[in-house]
Motif scaffolding. Structure first.
Motif, PDB file in Angstrom:
ATOM      1  N   ASP A  30       0.822  -1.217   0.000  1.00 55.63           N
ATOM      2  CA  ASP A  30       0.000   0.000   0.000  1.00 55.63           C
ATOM      3  C   ASP A  30       0.856   1.268   0.000  1.00 55.63           C
ATOM      4  N   ASN A  31       1.874   1.272   0.839  1.00 51.86           N
ATOM      5  CA  ASN A  31       2.744   2.461   0.977  1.00 51.86           C
ATOM      6  C   ASN A  31       4.208   2.057   0.809  1.00 51.86           C
ATOM      7  N   THR A  32       5.003   3.010   0.337  1.00 51.68           N
ATOM      8  CA  THR A  32       6.451   2.789   0.407  1.00 51.68           C
ATOM      9  C   THR A  32       7.084   3.994   1.098  1.00 51.68           C
ATOM     10  N   LEU A  33       8.241   3.747   1.687  1.00 58.49           N
ATOM     11  CA  LEU A  33       9.036   4.872   2.173  1.00 58.49           C
ATOM     12  C   LEU A  33      10.471   4.672   1.756  1.00 58.49           C
ATOM     13  N   THR A  34      11.128   5.790   1.493  1.00 60.35           N
ATOM     14  CA  THR A  34      12.571   5.758   1.264  1.00 60.35           C
ATOM     15  C   THR A  34      13.172   6.824   2.169  1.00 60.35           C
ATOM     16  N   GLN A  35      14.436   6.660   2.461  1.00 57.98           N
ATOM     17  CA  GLN A  35      15.168   7.750   3.121  1.00 57.98           C
ATOM     18  C   GLN A  35      16.312   8.119   2.183  1.00 57.98           C
ATOM     19  N   ASP A  36      17.042   9.179   2.520  1.00 56.42           N
ATOM     20  CA  ASP A  36      17.989   9.697   1.535  1.00 56.42           C
ATOM     21  C   ASP A  36      19.206   8.816   1.274  1.00 56.42           C
ATOM     22  N   SER A  37      19.676   8.078   2.297  1.00 59.26           N
ATOM     23  CA  SER A  37      20.926   7.354   2.048  1.00 59.26           C
ATOM     24  C   SER A  37      20.709   6.074   1.231  1.00 59.26           C
ATOM     25  N   THR A  38      19.474   5.597   1.169  1.00 62.07           N
ATOM     26  CA  THR A  38      19.170   4.500   0.236  1.00 62.07           C
ATOM     27  C   THR A  38      18.316   5.015  -0.922  1.00 62.07           C
ATOM     28  N   GLY A  39      17.751   6.204  -0.748  1.00 64.38           N
ATOM     29  CA  GLY A  39      16.758   6.711  -1.693  1.00 64.38           C
ATOM     30  C   GLY A  39      17.309   7.046  -3.064  1.00 64.38           C
ATOM     31  N   THR A  40      18.532   7.602  -3.116  1.00 68.10           N
ATOM     32  CA  THR A  40      19.028   8.006  -4.438  1.00 68.10           C
ATOM     33  C   THR A  40      19.081   6.788  -5.364  1.00 68.10           C
ATOM     34  N   MET A  41      19.620   5.673  -4.854  1.00 67.63           N
ATOM     35  CA  MET A  41      19.677   4.449  -5.667  1.00 67.63           C
ATOM     36  C   MET A  41      18.272   4.002  -6.056  1.00 67.63           C
ATOM     37  N   ALA A  42      17.361   4.033  -5.063  1.00 65.20           N
ATOM     38  CA  ALA A  42      15.997   3.555  -5.331  1.00 65.20           C
ATOM     39  C   ALA A  42      15.350   4.363  -6.454  1.00 65.20           C
ATOM     40  N   TYR A  43      15.554   5.698  -6.443  1.00 67.66           N
ATOM     41  CA  TYR A  43      14.898   6.514  -7.478  1.00 67.66           C
ATOM     42  C   TYR A  43      15.627   6.417  -8.823  1.00 67.66           C
ATOM     43  N   LEU A  44      16.945   6.198  -8.789  1.00 69.85           N
ATOM     44  CA  LEU A  44      17.638   5.963 -10.068  1.00 69.85           C
ATOM     45  C   LEU A  44      17.065   4.694 -10.703  1.00 69.85           C
ATOM     46  N   GLN A  45      16.820   3.689  -9.853  1.00 66.35           N
ATOM     47  CA  GLN A  45      16.270   2.437 -10.363  1.00 66.35           C
ATOM     48  C   GLN A  45      14.831   2.637 -10.851  1.00 66.35           C
ATOM     49  N   LEU A  46      14.073   3.456 -10.110  1.00 64.72           N
ATOM     50  CA  LEU A  46      12.694   3.739 -10.528  1.00 64.72           C
ATOM     51  C   LEU A  46      12.689   4.421 -11.897  1.00 64.72           C
ATOM     52  N   GLU A  47      13.595   5.388 -12.048  1.00 65.53           N
ATOM     53  CA  GLU A  47      13.664   6.092 -13.339  1.00 65.53           C
ATOM     54  C   GLU A  47      13.949   5.107 -14.475  1.00 65.53           C
ATOM     55  N   ALA A  48      14.805   4.110 -14.182  1.00 65.56           N
ATOM     56  CA  ALA A  48      15.187   3.149 -15.222  1.00 65.56           C
ATOM     57  C   ALA A  48      14.011   2.257 -15.627  1.00 65.56           C
ATOM     58  N   MET A  49      12.956   2.238 -14.807  1.00 62.82           N
ATOM     59  CA  MET A  49      11.820   1.358 -15.109  1.00 62.82           C
ATOM     60  C   MET A  49      10.859   1.957 -16.133  1.00 62.82           C
ATOM     61  N   GLY A  50      11.014   3.229 -16.374  1.00 59.20           N
ATOM     62  CA  GLY A  50      10.224   3.851 -17.440  1.00 59.20           C
ATOM     63  C   GLY A  50       8.744   4.036 -17.139  1.00 59.20           C
ATOM     64  N   ILE A  51       8.346   4.087 -15.859  1.00 61.49           N
ATOM     65  CA  ILE A  51       6.929   4.355 -15.569  1.00 61.49           C
ATOM     66  C   ILE A  51       6.710   5.869 -15.442  1.00 61.49           C
ATOM     67  N   LYS A  52       5.440   6.294 -15.473  1.00 61.32           N
ATOM     68  CA  LYS A  52       5.170   7.742 -15.402  1.00 61.32           C
ATOM     69  C   LYS A  52       4.934   8.210 -13.980  1.00 61.32           C
ATOM     70  N   LYS A  53       4.241   7.361 -13.192  1.00 65.99           N
ATOM     71  CA  LYS A  53       3.829   7.758 -11.846  1.00 65.99           C
ATOM     72  C   LYS A  53       3.805   6.527 -10.958  1.00 65.99           C
ATOM     73  N   VAL A  54       4.101   6.727  -9.689  1.00 74.46           N
ATOM     74  CA  VAL A  54       4.055   5.561  -8.795  1.00 74.46           C
ATOM     75  C   VAL A  54       2.620   5.049  -8.676  1.00 74.46           C
ATOM     76  N   LYS A  55       2.512   3.747  -8.392  1.00 73.48           N
ATOM     77  CA  LYS A  55       1.179   3.131  -8.418  1.00 73.48           C
ATOM     78  C   LYS A  55       0.693   2.730  -7.025  1.00 73.48           C
ATOM     79  N   THR A  56       1.437   3.102  -6.005  1.00 72.61           N
ATOM     80  CA  THR A  56       1.011   2.778  -4.639  1.00 72.61           C
ATOM     81  C   THR A  56      -0.080   3.751  -4.185  1.00 72.61           C
ATOM     82  N   GLU A  57      -0.723   3.422  -3.037  1.00 73.83           N
ATOM     83  CA  GLU A  57      -1.683   4.372  -2.454  1.00 73.83           C
ATOM     84  C   GLU A  57      -0.967   5.669  -2.096  1.00 73.83           C
ATOM     85  N   LYS A  58       0.180   5.519  -1.467  1.00 74.02           N
ATOM     86  CA  LYS A  58       0.995   6.680  -1.126  1.00 74.02           C
ATOM     87  C   LYS A  58       2.452   6.239  -0.964  1.00 74.02           C
ATOM     88  N   SER A  59       3.352   6.998  -1.544  1.00 77.08           N
ATOM     89  CA  SER A  59       4.785   6.755  -1.366  1.00 77.08           C
ATOM     90  C   SER A  59       5.407   8.027  -0.826  1.00 77.08           C
TER      91      SER A  59
END
Ligand code: MIC
Ligand code: SF4
Length: 641
Positions: A30-59
């Motif tokens: 339902d929800n995701t959370l990231t923090q900054d020291s792991t977040g940069t990698m997580a969002y670089l990976q998200l960008e590589a997935m080619g989606i437009k918008k996150v699909k969770t209830e709230k991130s």
């Protein structure tokens, strides 16, 4: 037959698989959370997935770890995360708003929901009846992209809390007691579900201390029911409409029951260098201390700091002690400031830090040489404070505050205080530091600083793998050993080429150089290899250096997943005696790797010592494909492209 609470929530979220202990299931997040020291990698990976918008209830993206801005790196990373969050529909909690787990609990938690977070203490939210799990950044970004999360159905352990805590004994002592009994690897593959008459005396912040530090048991997560106490918390957060009652059935079935008699519990401490090295304060004795640090996602709530303020009121911090306090959130800090408690803290001589992880992750306040530091945190792994010779003891806020006055480790029962006003009917609610993402993020430009380098990708699994054992280590190696994090290294969390030079540097300065000279290789480890944090960097740095596989007696859950995601083989000795027969720099050879991975059994030849031994791979069918494709991103891209 009644159902336990864990199964009830999992059942409501199951996407495929059968809810039976040991099975692999996929659950909706339902929800995701990231923090900054792991977040940069997580969002670089998200960008590589080619989606437009996150699909969770709230991130939600939090900034709380890399707060010291000694150069441009951390500020650039914060900006990257803010803009990428805006683009992809992720809420952004600004630096200064607080520690992710504290702020999530206050403003986003919801009984019965699932949360996946790129931080190992994500289970904190289990304090309000959620299934909240820590994972590597890639798994979190996949959840943001709408993919389900795969877990092994855990064993569910009932922790029956009997009676009531005595004065000056706190919920930190409950979880330290459990760590003493269960150890840092006792919780692997398990969820701890709390119940019993003792619940009615434990507030949500106290419960959250316990679920938070359940991470140190190696558990998948921990959970409390959602009851009257939970409702009190939601009312005070002006979120009562998001509360619902949740509890296990009357005759619920559990895999095991642990009884803890709260009446008999006494103040405890975890001695250096492991959270399960627990003894009573009485037994440890009045050792002289140099530093006391109060805060972290374990003990930085309003209630915790109100206790601290009342202990410190009218007293002075010992002349030889440095007391530092980092409130968990802006809400906590503002409440303390407005009701006068902050004044009592300041007047005692405490040093006030910003609302962030701070010293818990070595972001400043490293103790002096050979210093003894009492901390209300959750981890005291070797080197984590930033000072290799320091000795860190993990204690409750009561023990920490009383000891800061006496200057020696002190049983807080020696200063019995009638605490008052530990809870409020209404917290100050101000979400202005939580930035809502743009409705249409398409035109948002993501800002990327020069320190942000692409993440490393593995290649498809080769059929023949040859390499030296470039490192042999013992049991309970932590991710802090593998990829140390402190104020000097944390700014490079987005720069794996630089960071990898410091892989294993606290225990073996030459590791990175040796791996490079030998063109990669293998690591041999003992039990519970990779315990601790969710940082993918503990897999990505070895991947970057050329590590092909880890052979260990057993693995910690999140790190094993991160190795698989990186395409590094997590191999388990079939016969643990073979561990003793292998020496550092032995040359190993795997033939027919692809077929062996499919069969989950590999025969490895030790060329140097001329013998062969078998290792097992505990992999799902999908894991096998991920390893063969050279990691999860390569694997996923095959289907997305
Ligand atoms: C930790 O407490 O070890 C951390 C720092 O919060 C880590 C995440 C990280 O390494 O960035 C965690 O717990 O997962
Ligand atoms: Fe931050 Fe420490 Fe909590 Fe990790 S354990 S999230 S570093 S406060």
């Amino acid at each position: 037959m009644g159902e336990n609470l864990v199964y009830k929530i999992l059942r409501r979220h199951i996407v495929n698989g059968e809810l039976k202990s040991g099975n692999t299931i996929n659950i909706k997040i339902d929800n995701t959370l990231t923090q900054d020291s792991t977040g940069t990698m997580a969002y670089l990976q998200l960008e590589a997935m080619g989606i437009k918008k996150v699909k969770t209830e709230k991130s939600i993206a939090f900034i709380d770890h890399n707060m010291l801005q000694q150069g441009f790196e951390n500020a650039d990373d914060h900006r990257y995360i803010q803009t990428v969050a805006d683009k992809y529909g992720v809420y952004f909690s600004k630096p200064g708003n607080g520690i992710c787990h504290q702020v999530y609990l206050e403003r986003f938690s919801k009984p019965g929901n699932t949360l996946l977070g790129s931080d190992s203490h994500t289970p904190t939210a289990g304090g309000v009846g959620m299934i909240a799990i820590g994972a590597g950044g890639l798994d979190v970004s996949l959840a943001m992209a709408g993919k389900s999360y795969s877990i092994k159905v855990p064993e569910v352990i009932k922790v029956n809390l009997i009676g009531k805590l005595n004065k000056m004994v706190s919920s930190k002592d409950i979880i330290l007691e459990l760590l003493k009994r269960e150890t840092v690897k006792g919780g692997v593959g398990k969820v701890y579900e709390y119940s019993g008459e003792g619940l009615k005396y434990l507030s949500v912040p106290q419960r959250a201390t316990i679920t938070n530090m359940g991470a140190e048991l190696g558990a998948t997560t921990s959970i409390f029911p959602s009851d009257e106490k939970t409702l009190e918390f939601f009312k005070a957060q002006k979120r009562e409409d998001e509360w619902k009652e949740l509890k296990a059935d009357e005759e619920a079935v559990y895999d095991r029951v642990i009884n803890i008699d709260l009446n008999n519990l006494i103040p405890l401490a975890a001695k250096p260098h492991s959270p399960d090295n627990v003894d009573s304060i009485e037994n440890i004795g009045n050792i002289k201390i140099n530093q006391v640090a109060i805060g972290s996602c374990t003990n930085s709530s309003y209630e915790d700091l109100m206790k601290v303020a009342q202990i410190l009121k009218g007293k002075k911090v010992n002349k030889d002690v440095s007391l530092v306090i980092a409130p968990g959130s802006r809400q906590v800090m503002e409440m303390l400031a407005r009701n006068g408690a902050l004044g009592d803290i300041i007047s005692s001589g405490a040093r006030i830090l910003e609302n962030s992880c701070g010293p818990c992750i070595g972001m400043g306040q490293s103790p002096g040489t050979d210093a003894i530091s009492l901390r209300t945190f959750n981890r005291n792994f070797y080197g984590r404070s930033g000072t290799l010779s320091a000795n860190i003891y993990l204690v409750s806020p009561e023990t920490a505050a009383v000891s800061a006055i006496t200057g020696v480790l002190t049983d807080p029962r020696k200063m019995e205080i009638e605490f008052e006003n530990l809870s409020v009917d209404k917290f100050i609610i101000d979400d202005s530091m939580i930035i809502k993402p743009s409705e249409d993020g398409e035109n948002v430009e993501v800002e990327r600083g020069p320190n942000i380098k692409p993440f490393p990708l593995n290649v498809e699994l080769k059929n023949e793998i040859v390499g030296k054992v470039v490192l042999k280590v013992g049991d309970n190696i932590t991710t802090d050993h593998i990829m140390p994090s402190n104020a000097k290294l944390l700014p490079y969390r987005s720069n794996i080429p630089y960071l990898s030079k410091f892989c294993f540097s606290t225990i073996d300065k030459d590791f990175a150089e040796r791996v490079e000279e030998n063109d990669g290789g293998f690591i041999v480890g003992g039990d519970n290899y990779g315990q601790g944090s969710s940082r993918e960097h503990a897999a990505l740095a070895p991947l970057y250096l050329g590590i092909k596989g880890i052979i260990a007696k057993s693995f910690a859950r999140i790190h094993k997943a991160n190795l698989i995601n990186s395409g590094i083989l997590p191999m388990i000795f079939c016969n643990i005696d073979d561990y003793n027969k292998i020496e550092q720099m032995d040359e190993l050879k795997i033939e027919n790797a692809i077929n062996s991975v499919e069969k989950r059994r590999i025969t490895i030849k030790n060329i140097t010592k001329d013998f062969s031994f078998d290792v097992d791979l505990d992999l799902t069918d999908t894991d096998v494909e991920i390893i063969k494709d050279g990691g999860k991103l390569n694997h996923t891209k095959k289907y997305i492209d």
